[in-house]
Design a protein around this motif. Structure first.
Motif, PDB file in Angstrom:
ATOM      1  N   ARG A  95       7.520 -16.751  11.239  1.00 51.77           N
ATOM      2  CA  ARG A  95       7.479 -15.334  11.648  1.00 51.77           C
ATOM      3  C   ARG A  95       6.058 -14.789  11.548  1.00 51.77           C
ATOM      4  N   ALA A  96       5.388 -15.134  10.486  1.00 56.73           N
ATOM      5  CA  ALA A  96       4.028 -14.625  10.279  1.00 56.73           C
ATOM      6  C   ALA A  96       3.069 -15.154  11.349  1.00 56.73           C
ATOM      7  N   ILE A  97       3.107 -16.440  11.617  1.00 56.80           N
ATOM      8  CA  ILE A  97       2.105 -16.991  12.543  1.00 56.80           C
ATOM      9  C   ILE A  97       2.426 -16.717  14.005  1.00 56.80           C
ATOM     10  N   GLN A  98       3.703 -16.493  14.339  1.00 54.70           N
ATOM     11  CA  GLN A  98       3.981 -16.212  15.752  1.00 54.70           C
ATOM     12  C   GLN A  98       3.561 -14.798  16.121  1.00 54.70           C
ATOM     13  N   VAL A  99       3.480 -13.912  15.154  1.00 54.92           N
ATOM     14  CA  VAL A  99       3.011 -12.553  15.409  1.00 54.92           C
ATOM     15  C   VAL A  99       1.487 -12.518  15.443  1.00 54.92           C
ATOM     16  N   ASP A 100       0.841 -13.307  14.577  1.00 54.93           N
ATOM     17  CA  ASP A 100      -0.621 -13.331  14.523  1.00 54.93           C
ATOM     18  C   ASP A 100      -1.092 -14.754  14.244  1.00 54.93           C
ATOM     19  N   GLY A 101      -1.498 -15.450  15.277  1.00 50.62           N
ATOM     20  CA  GLY A 101      -1.952 -16.835  15.156  1.00 50.62           C
ATOM     21  C   GLY A 101      -3.323 -16.971  14.530  1.00 50.62           C
ATOM     22  N   ASN A 102      -3.997 -15.857  14.260  1.00 53.78           N
ATOM     23  CA  ASN A 102      -5.330 -15.898  13.659  1.00 53.78           C
ATOM     24  C   ASN A 102      -5.304 -15.814  12.143  1.00 53.78           C
ATOM     25  N   LEU A 103      -4.122 -15.737  11.555  1.00 54.51           N
ATOM     26  CA  LEU A 103      -4.037 -15.646  10.103  1.00 54.51           C
ATOM     27  C   LEU A 103      -4.584 -16.908   9.453  1.00 54.51           C
ATOM     28  N   THR A 104      -5.260 -16.735   8.341  1.00 56.52           N
ATOM     29  CA  THR A 104      -5.699 -17.890   7.553  1.00 56.52           C
ATOM     30  C   THR A 104      -4.494 -18.439   6.799  1.00 56.52           C
ATOM     31  N   VAL A 105      -4.622 -19.632   6.275  1.00 60.14           N
ATOM     32  CA  VAL A 105      -3.537 -20.220   5.483  1.00 60.14           C
ATOM     33  C   VAL A 105      -3.249 -19.327   4.281  1.00 60.14           C
ATOM     34  N   THR A 106      -4.286 -18.766   3.699  1.00 57.32           N
ATOM     35  CA  THR A 106      -4.107 -17.867   2.558  1.00 57.32           C
ATOM     36  C   THR A 106      -3.270 -16.655   2.946  1.00 57.32           C
ATOM     37  N   GLU A 107      -3.555 -16.068   4.109  1.00 57.03           N
ATOM     38  CA  GLU A 107      -2.795 -14.898   4.573  1.00 57.03           C
ATOM     39  C   GLU A 107      -1.350 -15.264   4.907  1.00 57.03           C
ATOM     40  N   VAL A 108      -1.150 -16.426   5.523  1.00 58.26           N
ATOM     41  CA  VAL A 108       0.212 -16.881   5.827  1.00 58.26           C
ATOM     42  C   VAL A 108       0.977 -17.106   4.532  1.00 58.26           C
ATOM     43  N   ALA A 109       0.332 -17.751   3.572  1.00 56.44           N
ATOM     44  CA  ALA A 109       0.976 -18.023   2.288  1.00 56.44           C
ATOM     45  C   ALA A 109       1.386 -16.724   1.601  1.00 56.44           C
ATOM     46  N   GLU A 110       0.496 -15.743   1.650  1.00 56.08           N
ATOM     47  CA  GLU A 110       0.794 -14.447   1.035  1.00 56.08           C
ATOM     48  C   GLU A 110       2.013 -13.797   1.690  1.00 56.08           C
ATOM     49  N   ARG A 111       2.066 -13.823   3.016  1.00 53.91           N
ATOM     50  CA  ARG A 111       3.189 -13.208   3.736  1.00 53.91           C
ATOM     51  C   ARG A 111       4.492 -13.969   3.531  1.00 53.91           C
ATOM     52  N   ALA A 112       4.374 -15.277   3.315  1.00 55.14           N
ATOM     53  CA  ALA A 112       5.570 -16.107   3.133  1.00 55.14           C
ATOM     54  C   ALA A 112       5.996 -16.201   1.674  1.00 55.14           C
ATOM     55  N   GLY A 113       5.187 -15.645   0.753  1.00 57.59           N
ATOM     56  CA  GLY A 113       5.529 -15.687  -0.662  1.00 57.59           C
ATOM     57  C   GLY A 113       5.302 -17.049  -1.291  1.00 57.59           C
ATOM     58  N   LEU A 114       4.251 -17.739  -0.840  1.00 52.33           N
ATOM     59  CA  LEU A 114       3.918 -19.077  -1.353  1.00 52.33           C
ATOM     60  C   LEU A 114       2.483 -19.104  -1.844  1.00 52.33           C
ATOM     61  N   SER A 115       2.152 -20.159  -2.560  1.00 53.18           N
ATOM     62  CA  SER A 115       0.740 -20.394  -2.846  1.00 53.18           C
ATOM     63  C   SER A 115       0.152 -21.167  -1.662  1.00 53.18           C
ATOM     64  N   GLN A 116      -1.150 -21.264  -1.627  1.00 55.88           N
ATOM     65  CA  GLN A 116      -1.833 -21.815  -0.460  1.00 55.88           C
ATOM     66  C   GLN A 116      -1.498 -23.289  -0.188  1.00 55.88           C
ATOM     67  N   SER A 117      -1.480 -24.126  -1.220  1.00 54.91           N
ATOM     68  CA  SER A 117      -1.253 -25.566  -1.011  1.00 54.91           C
ATOM     69  C   SER A 117       0.124 -25.875  -0.417  1.00 54.91           C
ATOM     70  N   PRO A 118       1.224 -25.355  -0.990  1.00 57.69           N
ATOM     71  CA  PRO A 118       2.525 -25.624  -0.371  1.00 57.69           C
ATOM     72  C   PRO A 118       2.629 -25.061   1.045  1.00 57.69           C
ATOM     73  N   CYS A 119       2.011 -23.901   1.267  1.00 59.34           N
ATOM     74  CA  CYS A 119       2.030 -23.315   2.610  1.00 59.34           C
ATOM     75  C   CYS A 119       1.303 -24.227   3.590  1.00 59.34           C
ATOM     76  N   SER A 120       0.160 -24.730   3.189  1.00 57.10           N
ATOM     77  CA  SER A 120      -0.618 -25.637   4.040  1.00 57.10           C
ATOM     78  C   SER A 120       0.183 -26.896   4.358  1.00 57.10           C
TER      79      SER A 120
END
Length: 153
Positions: free
Chosen positions: A13-38
């Motif tokens: 949901r996060a990346i389809q709305v904004d494909g320019n998000l960094t992994v850190t921003e995606v992780a924050e929106r998804a409620g994860l830390s950066q490594s598992p999100c990556s």
């Protein structure tokens, strides 16, 4: 199809709305830390759920002010005729979308052009000579009410 859980859906949901998000921003929106999100992003790409990223250009800013829907009926429906038509359509850059459909027509095309004169030239020079065309109808789009590629996930 890969198994998609709620965490994957939050990422998507996060990346389809904004494909320019960094992994850190995606992780924050998804409620994860950066490594598992990556890792999840990489797995979703590997599985083909994420098809790629692109930049969406504003057509009007680049002088493409007119959209046209073209309905095409073919003379024949044999596999060779369909493939010849599809190949020819793929070679015309003004055709943004080509859909094989059921109903009165065989194909719906979304065509972007600078203006009506551009469309008239395209129609007379390329569209009417597409392989196997029996009938063609065009409708100029007056207003785009909704234009989203976002899936309802």
């Amino acid at each position: 199809m890969p198994k998609i859980d709620e965490t994957d859906l939050r990422i998507l949901r996060a990346i389809q709305v904004d494909g320019n998000l960094t992994v850190t921003e995606v992780a924050e929106r998804a409620g994860l830390s950066q490594s598992p999100c990556s890792r999840r992003l990489a797995a979703l790409e590997e599985a083909g759920v994420i098809k790629g990223k692109r930049t969406i250009l504003d057509p009007k800013s680049l002088g493409f002010d007119t959209l046209v829907i073209v309905r095409i009926k073919l003379q024949a429906h044999e596999p060779q005729a369909l493939e010849a038509f599809k190949r020819a359509v793929r070679a015309i850059p003004e055709i943004q979308i080509a859909l094989l459909v059921l109903g009165d027509f065989d194909f719906l095309l979304r065509v972007v052009v600078r203006d009506i004169e551009h469309y008239q030239h395209l129609m007379q020079s390329k569209l009417v000579s597409l392989p196997g065309v029996r009938e063609m109808q065009s409708s100029v789009i007056i207003e785009v009410v909704k234009n989203e590629d976002v899936l309802p996930i």
